[in-house]
Design an enzyme around this catalytic site. Structure first.
Site, PDB file in Angstrom:
ATOM      1  N   TYR A  84      -2.847  -6.599  -2.446  1.00 44.18           N
ATOM      2  CA  TYR A  84      -2.613  -5.224  -2.890  1.00 44.18           C
ATOM      3  C   TYR A  84      -3.706  -4.314  -2.354  1.00 44.18           C
ATOM      4  O   TYR A  84      -4.898  -4.620  -2.453  1.00 44.18           O
ATOM      5  CB  TYR A  84      -2.549  -5.164  -4.425  1.00 44.18           C
ATOM      6  CG  TYR A  84      -1.342  -5.892  -4.945  1.00 44.18           C
ATOM      7  CD1 TYR A  84      -0.164  -5.216  -5.239  1.00 44.18           C
ATOM      8  CD2 TYR A  84      -1.351  -7.283  -5.071  1.00 44.18           C
ATOM      9  CE1 TYR A  84       0.970  -5.895  -5.673  1.00 44.18           C
ATOM     10  CE2 TYR A  84      -0.228  -7.977  -5.500  1.00 44.18           C
ATOM     11  CZ  TYR A  84       0.929  -7.277  -5.796  1.00 44.18           C
ATOM     12  OH  TYR A  84       2.052  -7.956  -6.207  1.00 44.18           O
ATOM     13  N   HIS A 141     -46.828  15.997  11.042  1.00 42.46           N
ATOM     14  CA  HIS A 141     -46.241  16.917  10.076  1.00 42.46           C
ATOM     15  C   HIS A 141     -45.657  18.157  10.746  1.00 42.46           C
ATOM     16  O   HIS A 141     -46.108  18.594  11.795  1.00 42.46           O
ATOM     17  CB  HIS A 141     -47.275  17.367   9.024  1.00 42.46           C
ATOM     18  CG  HIS A 141     -48.689  17.288   9.483  1.00 42.46           C
ATOM     19  ND1 HIS A 141     -49.630  16.504   8.855  1.00 42.46           N
ATOM     20  CD2 HIS A 141     -49.333  17.842  10.533  1.00 42.46           C
ATOM     21  CE1 HIS A 141     -50.798  16.602   9.483  1.00 42.46           C
ATOM     22  NE2 HIS A 141     -50.634  17.400  10.502  1.00 42.46           N
ATOM     23  N   ALA A 191       0.826  -1.217   0.000  1.00 38.34           N
ATOM     24  CA  ALA A 191       0.000   0.000   0.000  1.00 38.34           C
ATOM     25  C   ALA A 191       0.853   1.255   0.000  1.00 38.34           C
ATOM     26  O   ALA A 191       0.466   2.275   0.565  1.00 38.34           O
ATOM     27  CB  ALA A 191      -0.919  -0.011   1.218  1.00 38.34           C
ATOM     28  N   TYR A 219     -32.937  23.564  23.933  1.00 39.13           N
ATOM     29  CA  TYR A 219     -31.573  24.083  24.066  1.00 39.13           C
ATOM     30  C   TYR A 219     -31.606  25.557  24.450  1.00 39.13           C
ATOM     31  O   TYR A 219     -32.272  26.366  23.795  1.00 39.13           O
ATOM     32  CB  TYR A 219     -30.840  23.894  22.734  1.00 39.13           C
ATOM     33  CG  TYR A 219     -29.392  24.297  22.724  1.00 39.13           C
ATOM     34  CD1 TYR A 219     -28.502  23.813  23.683  1.00 39.13           C
ATOM     35  CD2 TYR A 219     -28.898  25.135  21.728  1.00 39.13           C
ATOM     36  CE1 TYR A 219     -27.162  24.174  23.650  1.00 39.13           C
ATOM     37  CE2 TYR A 219     -27.559  25.497  21.684  1.00 39.13           C
ATOM     38  CZ  TYR A 219     -26.696  25.014  22.653  1.00 39.13           C
ATOM     39  OH  TYR A 219     -25.364  25.366  22.627  1.00 39.13           O
TER      40      TYR A 219
END
Length: 455
Positions: free
Chosen positions: A99, A360, A9, A384
């Site tokens: 590989y 919704h 690699a 929050y």
């Protein structure tokens, strides 16, 4: 038989035109090297040795959590030189060379290759192609025995006519490897130390070179540029699609479907077009997923329905629950059986009890919602305060009117109702109606403003 695996690699991948090392470019959400390591692990080796060079620190950082032995190749002097760098760490009976830019290799193919190896025999993976340009050619004698591999740039015209090419993947007895590495030469067109030269050495030493081929040539296809990378991606996706269909999944169009992780599926699952499954996804029987959906790191229980254009991440959807269209379930979201999340509803760290509904235009964050509770359109949990997050708790059989702001921390107890347009800041006790809005005033004789006329 003990096994060490060496993965090459170290290449730069200049044709990728990228700051990212070639082996870290992704196929199906995982790096090419990551795919190779995953296959290697399934062979249960005693060690995996990754030879790195260009972008070494990036490779180390990306794979830091893996149990790997990184070997540095400071100068890229060829595949033989790369394997030689790993020699001091090899203690097993057998060495398998893979590989890092060949991500589609199948474990079953490697198992067949390893079965060829003995003290007097190597295993070499070859591939027969109509156009093997760029591949080293497999040279055989009149009896069909492999005698050598000739690299394309060093091949004669007669050798270039050979259709059988070298994939570079080979397995060999480790006891022989050190001797062969010491005898490698760079007397060739590239001036490099070719690993393939060990084949001629093995033959000269009296060993047999036994060949194996993949069932699909794409298993051994590498990626040197973005076009080849995209070809690997599409082939992987079609292969995963076939696997899922064999397990009882209906794909509306396998060419418009992506898997980018580990997917477990039940029977009679229906997946529409342009669906992406990422991370670890569990899909039970009778699930239906509409078009243009992303499902990531989530569990979908039996009979779940996800409608078009929904994004589900880090969520658990209970049996018979549904979401969408245009629903977003963020991490920590749990829907119990038969819960409903409709269009333009977003959940984050929210738990909807059995049969609860948010139809919704709603945001529910850090919320506990009891069974059969109904959330009116336009409801928002204000969780929050700019520094900390707080929870909203709703009991069973609660009815939340439309356009409510629920300012956490706050509790609406079982059976309570809140009036439309309310901003709820205090506990609404069981069975009560919570009304928190300004009283309406109707003004007599009011006139609308008129536009000022320009002089």
């Amino acid at each position: 038989m003990s096994l060490d695996i060496v993965i090459l690699a170290a290449g730069q991948g200049t044709r990728m035109r990228s700051a990212l090392p070639k082996v870290l470019h992704p196929v199906a959400g995982n790096s090419m090297l990551g795919h190779v390591i995953h296959s290697a692990r399934q062979l249960q080796p005693q060690g995996i040795h990754v030879v790195i060079g260009h972008g070494a620190e990036q490779v180390r950082e990306r794979l830091a959590a893996e149990d790997l032995n990184f070997v540095m190749q400071d100068k890229q002097l060829g595949t033989g030189h790369a394997v030689a760098q790993a020699l001091p760490a090899i203690t097993a009976d057998t060495v398998l060379v893979l590989y890092g830019d060949v991500p589609l290799i199948e474990v079953e193919t490697l198992q067949r290759l390893l079965a060829k190896v003995s003290e007097q025999q190597l295993g070499l993976l070859t591939v027969t192609l109509q156009d093997p340009t760029g591949y080293g050619r497999i040279v055989r004698d009149a009896a069909g025995n492999v005698t050598a591999i000739v690299e394309h740039k060093d091949a004669s015209e007669a050798q270039k006519a050979i259709k059988e090419g070298n994939t570079g993947i080979l397995a060999m007895p480790a006891a022989r490897l050190a001797d062969w590495m010491g005898r490698l030469s760079n007397n060739n067109a590239q001036g490099e130390y070719y690993l393939t030269d060990v084949i001629a050495m093995a033959v000269a030493d009296g060993l047999v070179v036994a060949t194996e081929q993949p069932h699909d040539p794409m298993e051994v296809q590498g990626a040197n540029d973005r076009r080849q990378l995209s070809e690997l991606e599409r082939h992987y996706q079609l292969r995963e699609g076939r696997r899922l269909m064999a397990q009882g999944v209906t794909l509306r169009d396998p060419a418009r479907f992506d898997v980018r992780g580990e997917v477990t599926v039940g029977r009679d699952v229906l997946i529409d077009i342009n669906v992406i499954l990422e991370g670890k996804v569990v899909i039970e029987d009778d699930v239906q997923i509409g078009p243009n959906c992303v499902i990531k790191d989530s569990t979908l229980r039996k009979g779940v329905v996800i409608k078009a254009n929904s994004h589900i991440e880090g969520a658990v959807m209970g049996e018979g629950s549904d979401a969408g269209p245009f629903a977003r379930l963020r991490p920590g979201s749990v829907l119990e059986a038969k819960a409903h999340v409709g269009n333009f509803v977003e959940l984050k760290n929210a738990h909807l009890g059995e049969g609860a509904k948010a139809g919704h235009l709603t945001y529910l964050g850090d919320a506990e919602i009891g069974a059969r509770t109904n959330i009116g359109a336009g409801t928002i949990t204000c969780n929050y305060d700019g520094a900390n997050k707080f929870r909203t708790v709703m009991g069973e059989d609660v009815f939340i009117g439309s356009n409510n702001s629920l300012v956490a921390p706050v509790e609406i107890q079982a059976g309570a109702t809140t009036a439309a347009g309310s901003t709820i800041t205090q506990t609404v006790e069981a069975g009560q109606l919570g009304v928190a809005r300004a009283r309406q005033r109707n003004i007599e004789g009011w006139k609308r403003p008129e536009k000022i006329k320009k002089s």
